[in-house]
Motif scaffolding. Structure first.
Motif, PDB file in Angstrom:
ATOM      1  N   LEU A   1       0.829  -1.212   0.000  1.00 49.26           N
ATOM      2  CA  LEU A   1       0.000   0.000   0.000  1.00 49.26           C
ATOM      3  C   LEU A   1       0.861   1.257   0.000  1.00 49.26           C
ATOM      4  CD1 LEU A   1      -2.801  -1.066   2.525  1.00 49.26           C
ATOM      5  CD2 LEU A   1      -2.951  -0.934   0.022  1.00 49.26           C
ATOM      6  N   MET A   2       1.979   1.233   0.733  1.00 50.45           N
ATOM      7  CA  MET A   2       2.911   2.369   0.722  1.00 50.45           C
ATOM      8  C   MET A   2       3.460   2.589  -0.683  1.00 50.45           C
ATOM      9  SD  MET A   2       5.109   1.805   4.229  1.00 50.45           S
ATOM     10  CE  MET A   2       6.381   2.902   3.605  1.00 50.45           C
ATOM     11  N   ALA A   3       3.855   1.504  -1.336  1.00 49.91           N
ATOM     12  CA  ALA A   3       4.391   1.609  -2.695  1.00 49.91           C
ATOM     13  C   ALA A   3       3.324   2.131  -3.654  1.00 49.91           C
ATOM     14  CB  ALA A   3       4.893   0.246  -3.161  1.00 49.91           C
ATOM     15  N   LEU A   4       2.107   1.646  -3.472  1.00 51.14           N
ATOM     16  CA  LEU A   4       0.996   2.054  -4.335  1.00 51.14           C
ATOM     17  C   LEU A   4       0.743   3.555  -4.208  1.00 51.14           C
ATOM     18  CD1 LEU A   4      -0.670   0.094  -6.111  1.00 51.14           C
ATOM     19  CD2 LEU A   4      -2.493   0.278  -4.430  1.00 51.14           C
ATOM     20  N   LEU A   5       0.626   4.035  -2.971  1.00 53.30           N
ATOM     21  CA  LEU A   5       0.335   5.445  -2.723  1.00 53.30           C
ATOM     22  C   LEU A   5       1.504   6.335  -3.132  1.00 53.30           C
ATOM     23  CD1 LEU A   5      -1.443   5.165   0.765  1.00 53.30           C
ATOM     24  CD2 LEU A   5      -2.501   5.641  -1.458  1.00 53.30           C
ATOM     25  N   GLY A   6       2.731   5.913  -2.807  1.00 55.53           N
ATOM     26  CA  GLY A   6       3.903   6.724  -3.127  1.00 55.53           C
ATOM     27  C   GLY A   6       4.099   6.896  -4.619  1.00 55.53           C
TER      28      GLY A   6
ATOM     29  N   SER B   1       7.925   5.581 -11.593  1.00 55.46           N
ATOM     30  CA  SER B   1       6.834   5.344 -10.640  1.00 55.46           C
ATOM     31  C   SER B   1       5.710   4.546 -11.286  1.00 55.46           C
ATOM     32  CB  SER B   1       6.293   6.680 -10.119  1.00 55.46           C
ATOM     33  OG  SER B   1       7.257   7.338  -9.341  1.00 55.46           O
ATOM     34  N   PHE B   2       5.412   4.848 -12.545  1.00 60.39           N
ATOM     35  CA  PHE B   2       4.374   4.093 -13.250  1.00 60.39           C
ATOM     36  C   PHE B   2       4.783   2.625 -13.414  1.00 60.39           C
ATOM     37  CE2 PHE B   2       2.654   2.457 -17.287  1.00 60.39           C
ATOM     38  CZ  PHE B   2       1.301   2.497 -16.982  1.00 60.39           C
ATOM     39  N   ILE B   3       6.060   2.399 -13.737  1.00 62.99           N
ATOM     40  CA  ILE B   3       6.554   1.026 -13.878  1.00 62.99           C
ATOM     41  C   ILE B   3       6.490   0.307 -12.539  1.00 62.99           C
ATOM     42  CG2 ILE B   3       8.633  -0.354 -14.292  1.00 62.99           C
ATOM     43  CD1 ILE B   3       9.371   1.609 -16.513  1.00 62.99           C
ATOM     44  N   ASP B   4       6.925   0.985 -11.456  1.00 58.94           N
ATOM     45  CA  ASP B   4       6.883   0.368 -10.129  1.00 58.94           C
ATOM     46  C   ASP B   4       5.449   0.060  -9.708  1.00 58.94           C
ATOM     47  OD1 ASP B   4       9.578   0.200  -9.591  1.00 58.94           O
ATOM     48  OD2 ASP B   4       9.703   2.191  -8.715  1.00 58.94           O
ATOM     49  N   LEU B   5       4.546   0.970 -10.068  1.00 60.36           N
ATOM     50  CA  LEU B   5       3.129   0.774  -9.767  1.00 60.36           C
ATOM     51  C   LEU B   5       2.605  -0.483 -10.460  1.00 60.36           C
ATOM     52  CD1 LEU B   5       0.973   2.484  -8.197  1.00 60.36           C
ATOM     53  CD2 LEU B   5       0.327   3.458 -10.391  1.00 60.36           C
ATOM     54  N   SER B   6       2.959  -0.641 -11.717  1.00 62.53           N
ATOM     55  CA  SER B   6       2.542  -1.820 -12.476  1.00 62.53           C
ATOM     56  C   SER B   6       3.275  -3.067 -11.997  1.00 62.53           C
ATOM     57  CB  SER B   6       2.829  -1.603 -13.968  1.00 62.53           C
ATOM     58  OG  SER B   6       2.260  -0.405 -14.435  1.00 62.53           O
ATOM     59  N   TYR B   7       4.534  -2.882 -11.675  1.00 62.02           N
ATOM     60  CA  TYR B   7       5.415  -3.978 -11.264  1.00 62.02           C
ATOM     61  C   TYR B   7       4.893  -4.685 -10.019  1.00 62.02           C
ATOM     62  CZ  TYR B   7      10.131  -6.002 -10.571  1.00 62.02           C
ATOM     63  OH  TYR B   7      11.195  -6.841 -10.436  1.00 62.02           O
ATOM     64  N   ILE B   8       4.644  -3.894  -8.969  1.00 62.92           N
ATOM     65  CA  ILE B   8       4.221  -4.479  -7.702  1.00 62.92           C
ATOM     66  C   ILE B   8       2.780  -4.986  -7.786  1.00 62.92           C
ATOM     67  CG2 ILE B   8       3.322  -2.393  -6.577  1.00 62.92           C
ATOM     68  CD1 ILE B   8       4.876  -3.320  -4.056  1.00 62.92           C
ATOM     69  N   SER B   9       1.975  -4.372  -8.671  1.00 60.89           N
ATOM     70  CA  SER B   9       0.587  -4.817  -8.836  1.00 60.89           C
ATOM     71  C   SER B   9       0.510  -6.136  -9.606  1.00 60.89           C
ATOM     72  CB  SER B   9      -0.226  -3.740  -9.575  1.00 60.89           C
ATOM     73  OG  SER B   9      -0.258  -2.537  -8.825  1.00 60.89           O
ATOM     74  N   THR B  10       1.563  -6.478 -10.316  1.00 57.85           N
ATOM     75  CA  THR B  10       1.603  -7.751 -11.039  1.00 57.85           C
ATOM     76  C   THR B  10       1.835  -8.924 -10.099  1.00 57.85           C
ATOM     77  OG1 THR B  10       2.508  -6.626 -12.989  1.00 57.85           O
ATOM     78  CG2 THR B  10       2.806  -9.006 -12.888  1.00 57.85           C
ATOM     79  N   ILE B  11       2.498  -8.675  -8.975  1.00 54.90           N
ATOM     80  CA  ILE B  11       2.921  -9.752  -8.086  1.00 54.90           C
ATOM     81  C   ILE B  11       2.070  -9.862  -6.820  1.00 54.90           C
ATOM     82  CG2 ILE B  11       4.860 -10.690  -6.766  1.00 54.90           C
ATOM     83  CD1 ILE B  11       5.350 -10.637  -9.774  1.00 54.90           C
TER      84      ILE B  11
ATOM     85  N   PHE C   1      13.174  -8.490  -2.428  1.00 55.13           N
ATOM     86  CA  PHE C   1      13.903  -7.235  -2.604  1.00 55.13           C
ATOM     87  C   PHE C   1      13.514  -6.540  -3.901  1.00 55.13           C
ATOM     88  CE2 PHE C   1      16.604  -9.198   0.569  1.00 55.13           C
ATOM     89  CZ  PHE C   1      17.023  -8.115   1.331  1.00 55.13           C
ATOM     90  N   TYR C   2      13.493  -7.296  -5.024  1.00 51.66           N
ATOM     91  CA  TYR C   2      13.242  -6.629  -6.302  1.00 51.66           C
ATOM     92  C   TYR C   2      11.776  -6.612  -6.718  1.00 51.66           C
ATOM     93  CZ  TYR C   2      13.903 -11.440  -8.146  1.00 51.66           C
ATOM     94  OH  TYR C   2      13.834 -12.790  -8.383  1.00 51.66           O
ATOM     95  N   THR C   3      10.900  -7.304  -5.991  1.00 49.15           N
ATOM     96  CA  THR C   3       9.478  -7.251  -6.339  1.00 49.15           C
ATOM     97  C   THR C   3       8.652  -6.392  -5.386  1.00 49.15           C
ATOM     98  OG1 THR C   3       9.022  -9.272  -5.074  1.00 49.15           O
ATOM     99  CG2 THR C   3       9.505  -9.533  -7.419  1.00 49.15           C
ATOM    100  N   ILE C   4       9.091  -6.255  -4.129  1.00 48.40           N
ATOM    101  CA  ILE C   4       8.290  -5.539  -3.136  1.00 48.40           C
ATOM    102  C   ILE C   4       9.027  -4.335  -2.543  1.00 48.40           C
ATOM    103  CG2 ILE C   4       7.061  -5.734  -0.933  1.00 48.40           C
ATOM    104  CD1 ILE C   4       6.597  -8.678  -1.535  1.00 48.40           C
ATOM    105  N   LEU C   5      10.267  -4.542  -2.103  1.00 45.76           N
ATOM    106  CA  LEU C   5      10.980  -3.471  -1.402  1.00 45.76           C
ATOM    107  C   LEU C   5      11.420  -2.329  -2.322  1.00 45.76           C
ATOM    108  CD1 LEU C   5      13.181  -5.434   1.177  1.00 45.76           C
ATOM    109  CD2 LEU C   5      10.987  -4.292   1.530  1.00 45.76           C
ATOM    110  N   THR C   6      12.008  -2.677  -3.470  1.00 43.25           N
ATOM    111  CA  THR C   6      12.508  -1.630  -4.371  1.00 43.25           C
ATOM    112  C   THR C   6      11.405  -0.715  -4.888  1.00 43.25           C
ATOM    113  OG1 THR C   6      14.351  -3.050  -5.040  1.00 43.25           O
ATOM    114  CG2 THR C   6      13.854  -1.176  -6.442  1.00 43.25           C
ATOM    115  N   PRO C   7      10.246  -1.224  -5.338  1.00 42.13           N
ATOM    116  CA  PRO C   7       9.169  -0.312  -5.754  1.00 42.13           C
ATOM    117  C   PRO C   7       8.678   0.599  -4.635  1.00 42.13           C
ATOM    118  CG  PRO C   7       8.760  -2.517  -6.602  1.00 42.13           C
ATOM    119  CD  PRO C   7       9.901  -2.635  -5.639  1.00 42.13           C
ATOM    120  N   THR C   8       8.907   0.199  -3.370  1.00 41.19           N
ATOM    121  CA  THR C   8       8.525   1.042  -2.234  1.00 41.19           C
ATOM    122  C   THR C   8       9.578   2.099  -1.957  1.00 41.19           C
ATOM    123  OG1 THR C   8       7.423  -0.886  -1.258  1.00 41.19           O
ATOM    124  CG2 THR C   8       7.775   1.003   0.181  1.00 41.19           C
ATOM    125  N   LEU C   9      10.857   1.732  -2.110  1.00 41.28           N
ATOM    126  CA  LEU C   9      11.947   2.661  -1.807  1.00 41.28           C
ATOM    127  C   LEU C   9      12.129   3.722  -2.888  1.00 41.28           C
ATOM    128  CD1 LEU C   9      14.650   0.184  -0.422  1.00 41.28           C
ATOM    129  CD2 LEU C   9      13.312   1.848   0.881  1.00 41.28           C
TER     130      LEU C   9
END
Length: 312
Positions: free
Chosen positions: A35-40, A66-76, A276-284
């Motif tokens: 949710l943090m990654a989504l909102l950020g 940010s758009f890629i990270d948004l799509s990235y984390i929403s895929t997983i 690390f590369y599917t959840i943490l990085t899109p948040t950071l």
């Protein structure tokens, strides 16, 4: 481990967390991070659209990241969450292929975009007089378009192959998403040729971009070292080191997972590294790149003041 031998064409995702109090705790933590990654990331995309001051090359690249990270984390994460909550670990062959395709597309697109952002900083600091030419709107569009095209071509090749290889009776993927190295362990054929292709692909799209980023920031740090202002050097060192840390969090686990031979991999280690590369990085990414960007913070204050004035 449960016996998931069956004749269905569906795959089984064994998931990341066990059905236990500890598993529930880590699941809730992962959802909060999601949710943090989504909102950020959504906030940065909207800020770039709403504030004309952010229509610069760096902010344009940041909004795309940010758009890629948004799509990235929403895929997983959504599929992982539904699997944990419902207990239904099945995923169709088509669903697995779609998830794998988008995951691989976004991986390469993000890797190339991070390289473009490092190049942007390199040009801005080392060649400030040439910045308008080297980082024009046209160049930015070409960088972003190229990232998506390269990512989709790479993903298409790997996804088609991995869905057409013969699988043994068990189709239980010991992972929380359809990751190609985890799927290859279920194949009923020798896949060493394809694994070599994965090695080359990872070297081309992950290792080389990381080397490019390291070289760009190395040149930036060299230029910063020659600055007369100690305060300016301190800020530049802090920013570069933070960016490199986040980039390493993304590239290193991914490269370590995909470059190792199958005999040296373990499912538990692969799943931990994948976090690390599917959840943490899109948040950071939105935290690091926005909090240290004066333009983004200025836009955030302007939008906040605008909202407050409307309410009053």
């Amino acid at each position: 481990m449960e016996n998931y031998n069956h004749t269905s064409t569906d795959f089984i995702l064994l998931g990341l967390f066990p059905q236990s109090p500890a598993g529930l705790f880590f699941f809730i933590l992962s959802v909060l991070i999601f949710l943090m990654a989504l909102l950020g990331n959504l906030a940065i995309v909207l800020l770039t659209l709403l504030d004309t001051h952010l229509h610069t090359p760096m902010c344009f690249l940041l909004s795309q990241l940010s758009f890629i990270d948004l799509s990235y984390i929403s895929t997983i994460v959504p599929k992982m969450a539904s699997t944990f909550l419902s207990g239904n670990k099945s995923i169709s062959s088509i669903g697995c292929g779609v998830q794998s395709f988008f995951f691989l597309t976004l991986v390469v697109a993000e890797a190339l975009l991070l390289t473009s952002m490092a190049y942007d900083r390199y040009v801005a600091i080392c060649f400030p007089l040439h910045y308008a030419i080297r980082m024009s709107k046209r160049v930015c569009v070409l960088m972003i378009t190229g990232s998506w095209i390269m990512g989709s071509i790479n993903a298409c090749v790997h996804t088609i192959y991995v869905l057409h290889i013969p699988y043994c009776q068990s189709r239980a993927i010991n992972h929380f998403f359809c990751d190609i190295p985890a799927m290859l362990t279920l194949a009923c054929m020798d896949t060493w040729v394809y694994e070599y292709t994965v090695f080359l692909s990872t070297t081309l799209w992950i290792v080389f971009p990381f080397i490019g980023i390291a070289c760009s920031y190395g040149r930036v740090l060299l230029a910063v070292h020659r600055m007369h202002s100690s305060e300016g050097r301190r800020k530049a060192y802090s920013t570069c080191s933070t960016h490199l840390t986040v980039v390493t969090f993304y590239y290193a686990p991914f490269a370590y997972t995909y470059l190792r031979p199958r005999s040296l991999r373990t499912p538990t280690e692969d799943k931990v590294l994948a976090v690390f590369y599917t959840i943490l990085t899109p948040t950071l990414n939105p935290i690091i790149y926005s909090l240290r960007n004066k333009e983004v913070m200025g836009a955030w204050r302007r939008v906040t003041q605008r909202i407050c004035s409307v309410k009053s």
